[in-house]
Design a protein around this motif. Sequence first.
Motif, mmCIF file in Angstrom:
data_model
loop_
_atom_site.group_PDB
_atom_site.id
_atom_site.type_symbol
_atom_site.label_atom_id
_atom_site.label_comp_id
_atom_site.label_asym_id
_atom_site.label_seq_id
_atom_site.Cartn_x
_atom_site.Cartn_y
_atom_site.Cartn_z
ATOM 1 N N GLY A 142 1.033 -0.837 0.500
ATOM 2 C CA GLY A 142 -0.173 -0.005 0.375
ATOM 3 C C GLY A 142 0.573 1.490 0.066
ATOM 4 O O GLY A 142 0.843 2.193 -1.076
ATOM 5 N N PHE A 143 1.672 1.145 1.051
ATOM 6 C CA PHE A 143 2.859 2.494 0.832
ATOM 7 C C PHE A 143 2.895 2.737 -0.216
ATOM 8 O O PHE A 143 3.705 3.946 -0.758
ATOM 9 C CB PHE A 143 3.934 2.001 1.569
ATOM 10 N N LEU A 144 3.792 1.544 -0.956
ATOM 11 C CA LEU A 144 4.506 2.073 -1.927
ATOM 12 C C LEU A 144 3.911 2.159 -3.528
ATOM 13 O O LEU A 144 3.896 3.042 -4.024
ATOM 14 C CB LEU A 144 5.110 0.622 -3.098
ATOM 15 N N GLY A 145 2.589 1.597 -3.432
ATOM 16 C CA GLY A 145 1.791 2.003 -4.877
ATOM 17 C C GLY A 145 1.126 3.830 -3.780
ATOM 18 O O GLY A 145 0.779 4.520 -5.408
ATOM 19 N N PHE A 174 4.394 1.452 7.894
ATOM 20 C CA PHE A 174 4.641 1.772 6.057
ATOM 21 C C PHE A 174 2.822 2.444 6.019
ATOM 22 O O PHE A 174 2.597 2.902 5.344
ATOM 23 C CB PHE A 174 4.658 0.453 5.744
ATOM 24 N N LEU A 175 1.714 1.718 6.997
ATOM 25 C CA LEU A 175 0.574 2.747 6.981
ATOM 26 C C LEU A 175 0.668 3.792 6.830
ATOM 27 O O LEU A 175 -0.034 4.555 6.333
ATOM 28 C CB LEU A 175 -0.364 1.790 7.765
ATOM 29 N N VAL A 176 1.069 4.278 8.248
ATOM 30 C CA VAL A 176 1.516 5.734 8.756
ATOM 31 C C VAL A 176 2.381 6.790 7.597
ATOM 32 O O VAL A 176 1.914 7.838 7.159
ATOM 33 C CB VAL A 176 2.595 6.171 10.067
ATOM 34 N N ALA A 177 3.226 5.842 7.032
ATOM 35 C CA ALA A 177 3.992 7.127 5.986
ATOM 36 C C ALA A 177 3.354 7.442 4.983
ATOM 37 O O ALA A 177 3.051 8.026 4.406
ATOM 38 C CB ALA A 177 5.564 5.582 5.682
ATOM 39 N N GLY A 178 2.176 5.950 4.405
ATOM 40 C CA GLY A 178 1.384 5.863 2.912
ATOM 41 C C GLY A 178 0.946 7.193 3.861
ATOM 42 O O GLY A 178 -0.027 7.834 2.473
ATOM 43 N N ILE A 179 -0.634 7.111 4.435
ATOM 44 C CA ILE A 179 -1.472 8.498 4.981
ATOM 45 C C ILE A 179 0.331 9.576 4.781
ATOM 46 O O ILE A 179 -1.305 10.946 3.538
ATOM 47 C CB ILE A 179 -1.611 7.904 6.275
ATOM 48 N N VAL A 180 0.869 9.847 4.934
ATOM 49 C CA VAL A 180 1.576 11.020 5.070
ATOM 50 C C VAL A 180 1.434 11.265 3.530
ATOM 51 O O VAL A 180 1.018 12.900 3.518
ATOM 52 C CB VAL A 180 2.661 11.160 6.270
ATOM 53 N N VAL A 181 2.407 10.365 2.636
ATOM 54 C CA VAL A 181 2.829 10.405 1.703
ATOM 55 C C VAL A 181 1.118 10.910 0.860
ATOM 56 O O VAL A 181 1.587 11.776 0.200
ATOM 57 C CB VAL A 181 3.440 9.310 0.956
ATOM 58 N N GLY A 182 0.339 10.138 1.195
ATOM 59 C CA GLY A 182 -0.641 10.432 0.264
ATOM 60 C C GLY A 182 -1.378 12.439 0.585
ATOM 61 O O GLY A 182 -1.806 13.229 -0.381
#
Length: 462
Positions: free
Chosen positions: A82-85, A287-295
């Motif tokens: 999910g993060f990489l996506g 990675f969940l939090v990092a994905g949200i931050v990047v989004g």
Amino acid sequence: MEQRKFQMPTAYTILFCLILLVALSTWFIPAGSYDYADGIPISGSYHAVAPAPQGIGAALKAAFRGFYDAVDVCVFILMVGGFLGVVMKTGAIDAGVSNVISRLQGRENLLITILMLFFGLGGTTYGMWEETMAFFPLLLPIFLAAGYDAVVGVAVILLGAGAGVIASTVNPFATGIAAGFAGVSLGEGLLWRLIQFVIFEGAAIWYVSAYAARIKRDPSRSVVGIGAGRLHADVGRVQPLTRRHAAILLIFAATFLTMIYGVIPFDEMGLPLPVLGWWFPELSALFLVAGIVVGLMDRLSEVELAETFVSGCTDLLGVAFIIGISRGITVLMNDGHITDTILHWGETALSGLGSTSFVLLVFLIYLPLSVLIPSSSGLATLSVPVVAPLGQFAGVGGDVVVTAFQSACGLVNLVTPTAAVVMGALALGRIPYEKWLKFVWKLILLFLLLTGLLLVLAAALS
């Protein structure tokens, strides 16, 4: 009638066949058990126990029980996907590479080194492999326009990332999972893997650079030929690197650096640094939090962020499936009380071998296994719980077994036709499979010899 060519079955079919084979074997292999001390079997303590043959019902439920047994690993893999996506959705990775290309136009020989180091670092830290598929359409035209052949463009990505994957220093998909099943920390054997990374990545860069320089001087020496139909790139249309992209790339790098820091046992390494002691649950949250931050940094809407993250999870769902199915095989073996019997047979067979012979044999065994099961995480889940304890009897640490496992998996995945990345990359570059083998076989042989030497030294000093 046209004869149908043999096609290698998928990893799923192979694993399900192995589940049925293991279930059948519980009816014939004697049940037995070791006495254990701190999770390690005590040599000479093997004894027979009551048989527990596994029927068709147990075989059908094995994969599901494997998911329950490895749920932390599976969830972690989905969170990374999910993060990489989300990161790929922002275009930051493409923009970063494009920026390097635009700055080095006309100096593509230097670009080979920079890009291979980039992909190598991705391969060694988080197992960058499937993610490389996004870069082939971007980079192939650049190298073709510079006067190289398609092999150079494909090799920069495949061998750059592949050399890093072979020496997976902290790769959670290979080294992390294997280390967990071997009962060792990710920090154990890290020095050897760092040495391996420097040597192998350097050898790969030298190999590709030498080939590129050779065909630059004499295009007729290309293994595929350089003709009039080659593509051209318009570097003026390359996507610019914005401040937002740069910030996202910093978060991207910081996430993996945090992961690396979180799993390293500095106290066991004698370093005076705080130990976080993170493992799969903590890393999944990271990675969940990092994905949200990047989004949020890319100003994705709530709906778009959620859909992108889930789509990224889907890209790695197959890896999670393979881990669950593979773990089901171990569950069946344990329920049938044959795991320790196989360990006992291994102990008997290896009793006359020293540490050097043992670790080389493990490496050689993993080569064909990696062809049948290209997923490093799946193969780790299937085999390391069985192989690692055998090393205790030969005086080989679990970290050396992990290094032998990851080296074999990474090496085979550079050439095996069962690897989707290899076949997809060759298709994008219009490179026949046999031409790729003609180009890469000398480097593969060098990697084989270097790996053998490294394992001998690691086993002797472990």
